[in-house]
Design a protein around this motif. Sequence first.
Motif, PDB file in Angstrom:
ATOM      1  N   GLU A  13      15.162 -60.811   4.539  1.00  0.00           N
ATOM      2  CA  GLU A  13      14.483 -60.164   3.408  1.00  0.00           C
ATOM      3  C   GLU A  13      13.656 -59.006   3.957  1.00  0.00           C
ATOM      4  O   GLU A  13      12.677 -59.215   4.665  1.00  0.00           O
ATOM      5  CB  GLU A  13      13.590 -61.194   2.724  1.00  0.00           C
ATOM      6  CG  GLU A  13      13.060 -60.735   1.382  1.00  0.00           C
ATOM      7  CD  GLU A  13      13.977 -61.122   0.219  1.00  0.00           C
ATOM      8  OE1 GLU A  13      13.786 -60.592  -0.876  1.00  0.00           O
ATOM      9  OE2 GLU A  13      14.892 -61.961   0.420  1.00  0.00           O
ATOM     10  N   LEU A  15      11.621 -56.599   2.716  1.00  0.00           N
ATOM     11  CA  LEU A  15      10.214 -56.433   2.365  1.00  0.00           C
ATOM     12  C   LEU A  15       9.340 -57.426   3.112  1.00  0.00           C
ATOM     13  O   LEU A  15       8.274 -57.071   3.624  1.00  0.00           O
ATOM     14  CB  LEU A  15      10.044 -56.592   0.859  1.00  0.00           C
ATOM     15  CG  LEU A  15       8.694 -56.221   0.284  1.00  0.00           C
ATOM     16  CD1 LEU A  15       8.327 -54.767   0.622  1.00  0.00           C
ATOM     17  CD2 LEU A  15       8.673 -56.412  -1.223  1.00  0.00           C
ATOM     18  N   LEU A  16       9.820 -58.646   3.215  1.00  0.00           N
ATOM     19  CA  LEU A  16       9.107 -59.694   3.947  1.00  0.00           C
ATOM     20  C   LEU A  16       8.988 -59.320   5.426  1.00  0.00           C
ATOM     21  O   LEU A  16       7.931 -59.417   6.042  1.00  0.00           O
ATOM     22  CB  LEU A  16       9.894 -61.010   3.838  1.00  0.00           C
ATOM     23  CG  LEU A  16       9.535 -61.923   2.663  1.00  0.00           C
ATOM     24  CD1 LEU A  16      10.565 -63.023   2.558  1.00  0.00           C
ATOM     25  CD2 LEU A  16       8.143 -62.528   2.896  1.00  0.00           C
ATOM     26  N   ARG A  17      10.159 -58.929   5.955  1.00  0.00           N
ATOM     27  CA  ARG A  17      10.210 -58.649   7.385  1.00  0.00           C
ATOM     28  C   ARG A  17       9.294 -57.484   7.731  1.00  0.00           C
ATOM     29  O   ARG A  17       8.477 -57.557   8.647  1.00  0.00           O
ATOM     30  CB  ARG A  17      11.659 -58.327   7.780  1.00  0.00           C
ATOM     31  CG  ARG A  17      11.897 -58.175   9.259  1.00  0.00           C
ATOM     32  CD  ARG A  17      13.367 -57.918   9.555  1.00  0.00           C
ATOM     33  NE  ARG A  17      13.795 -56.619   9.054  1.00  0.00           N
ATOM     34  CZ  ARG A  17      14.781 -56.415   8.197  1.00  0.00           C
ATOM     35  NH1 ARG A  17      15.452 -57.455   7.685  1.00  0.00           N
ATOM     36  NH2 ARG A  17      15.108 -55.182   7.829  1.00  0.00           N
ATOM     37  N   SER A  19       6.759 -56.166   5.955  1.00  0.00           N
ATOM     38  CA  SER A  19       5.328 -56.386   5.736  1.00  0.00           C
ATOM     39  C   SER A  19       4.731 -57.224   6.860  1.00  0.00           C
ATOM     40  O   SER A  19       3.635 -56.963   7.339  1.00  0.00           O
ATOM     41  CB  SER A  19       5.096 -57.050   4.374  1.00  0.00           C
ATOM     42  OG  SER A  19       5.783 -58.295   4.294  1.00  0.00           O
TER      43      SER A  19
END
Lengths: 130, 763
Positions: A13, A15-17, A19
């Motif tokens: 993911e 965005l997860l990675r 951020s």
Amino acid sequence: MNAAPSVLVLDDEELLRESLALYLETHGFAVLQAGSAEDALELLPEHPCEAAVVDIRLPGLTGLDFIARAHAAWPAMRFVVYTGSPGVRLGPELEAAGLGPGDIIAKPTAGLEILAAALRRVLGESGGGA
Amino acid sequence: MVNPARTMSGRLFSRSVATLLVAVALLAALPATLAFIWTSIEARGRAEAEVTADLVTLTRSLAAVQEAINRQALGMLETLRATRSVTNRELDSANRLFAAILAGRPELSNIFLTDAAGRVIASGVKPFADLSDRKYFRDAAASKQPGIGEFILGRATGKPILVYALPLLDDHDEFSGILALAYFLDGYERFVAGLDMPPHVRVTLLDPSGRRMVAYPPNPIYPLGEPAFAPIWDHVRDAASDALTFTSARPTGQVALLSSLRLRQFPDAPPYMTIILSSARDEAFAEADLLLRRGLILAAVAVLLALALGRLAGRAAIGRGIESLDRAAAALAGGDLSARAAVDGGAAEVRRLGESFNTMAGTIEIRQQELANAAKAMEKLRGQLSNILESMPSAIIGLDAAGRVTHLNAQAATLFGLSRETVMGREAALAVPFLAGHMDAMEDALRQRRSLLLERMPLRRGDDDRLMNMLFYPLVANGAEGVVIRLDDVTERERLRELMIQTEKMMSVGGLAAGMAHEINNPLGSILQAAQVVELQLDPALPANQEAARKLGLDLADVRAYLEARKVLKFLAGIREAGLRAASIVASMLEFSRQSDSRHVQADLRAMADKSLSLAESDYDLKKRYDFKHITIERDYPDKPVTVSCAPTEIEQVLLNLLKNAAHALAGAAHENKTPTITVRVRALPEAGEIVVADNGPGMDEATRARVFEPFFTTKPAGEGTGLGLSVSYFIIVNNHGGGVRMDAEPGAGTRCTITLPRREKA
């Protein structure tokens, strides 16, 4: 100040990675990002990491497969599991890779500082690597 | 209609056995007595005939004797008439001859000779007399035939005599006197006395005029020379026949049998003498009567003996048995069931009767015993049944067919707050208002003869609504009509059932959550992390941010001011908090799907309690919202470990949950002079460990208390808490550990949650 510890963030993911990577970089880690276990295993020989934050559910190889292979290749490497899957438990494979009960962190976490703290902890445990 | 014969026989045979036996003996003696009497009458007749025959024979004998005397006397007179002395009237020699004859013949009174005028001219005895007035003289003179005189007293001797006269005729056949011979009549008496006669026979000789010449035996009643008893004489005199036998009364009044015979010198001559023999009939009957008397006496004795023997035998054979039976029966009737008749004697029937009676009495006694036992058993059973009814947790109300209360057990009395005395016998609809709305159901059950169940009927008790299951069970057995109503308070059960339904729902929700948790958690993670990184990138203290701002020619302080003025930072924080709450809900929902995969180990409840307490003290949330430091914690632990089989982290999570709730309760309450206190008590039970978390907060009302384990039930303001804490705790304890959770609370009296965990893992 010592050189920033290099860590791998393995999550599909984006965005997860990103951020998490941004947070860790801001807090003194040198971060390597990978969207899949295959990419990570390709990158690691050239960019060795001391620790990795690993998502379990990944396209292709799973996070568990990755930990097993990475541990086999770099036994000194430490891992923190960061997963949104409820079925992940501390099994023999993870224990064999040096994971403890506190090293599996449910996604989402209340704050990214929890992950940073976990990484510092596992890196600290690995001893004089620093 | 009463049958008179039956009445009579009934009256006859209704006498006592003894009386009947006497009557039977008397009846049996009657023919014998009659036979005796008949025999005696026959004997009398026979005796009469015999006596009569005897009398006739004797009469004839006497007549024969008399005729012999007559012939002798006349013969002697004819001999003397022919003598010279008489013929020639040689009077001196005649006197001498006559005297000589008299001397040899004492029975003769005199021999004499008269002249034609009747003067005695020669005689064997002096003095001479004039006999012309005598009948024999006149008869002889008149008839010139021999004559026999009537009863006279001799003029020479003065004694009663009978004179035979022979007329004397001269040469011219003229009457010249008589030659006569006189017999002493007492000679007859001697003769008769010498005869062999029955002692009771009376012999009477009568002269032609009916005067007694001889009467034997002598008796002053029958004087000689007097006329005979007139009725008898008249009968004999007037009879056509000379010989008679007849019955007549004697002067004494005795009835006599008589035999008479008139004697005549010639067939046509008038009778010169009548012989009468008599015998008192009584005397003739004496023997027969004696026989009869003896017979009757014998019969009487026999009857008496028979009666006595009958009585004795009857007593022995019947009476005693019957009396014993009678006594026993009376005793039995009086209630003495052990009464028995004697069966050792008496007639077979009586013994059998006695035995039958005894058997019957035995049967009655056994039956009585059985009845008594049955009654005892029944009483015991009744007691047991009553016990059962009273011990049952259900409320039981019994109604009769008319709907009146016949039974009300203690639970029913308690349930409705009624006293049994005021309800029993009253109409159920009036006595128990709750039943009034359900009388139709009762009637249906009774009419259709099948049980009827009404489920979850609301019963308002104060402000507490209870749910009742009502089972109407018709009583149709043994003809006893009515209905039994069983009332069970199913409020708790229903709530648990509701809880279970909710729980099952949540488990399926949990299963769903587990399936999609990854898909939810990843976006949630993106949101949260992105928000956090956005905050981070806006932090004016970070050199990287300052560097980036400087490159763009921005004043970070202005940017910051702007963001705050537009509340962007606040919304960012809101995004994070909302995301966290969503994450927490997903995590809690996942708890419902979690099987107890954590390994169960033996752990000390005290240690787990301490760990939870320290977690609570350091809990960010608790610190932030509640003043946990100001709550007094009381630990009530035993000295020894209380180990249970569990997953310690799960139990610690549960305990933390409870501590949070307690803290929340204490914080929400205004404590009036009460130190807010949480008590944690650990206790060892035989098969389990128990841990109690109690607070002295405001407690809960029952409606709240009953729902605390329901998922999403919360008393906290919206946005605070997930409403899943206690239900997750419930799941952990009950599902994952096979333990139990109980919440006790009362308004104003605090709340107490009790958890029990088995010491050993269940197989």
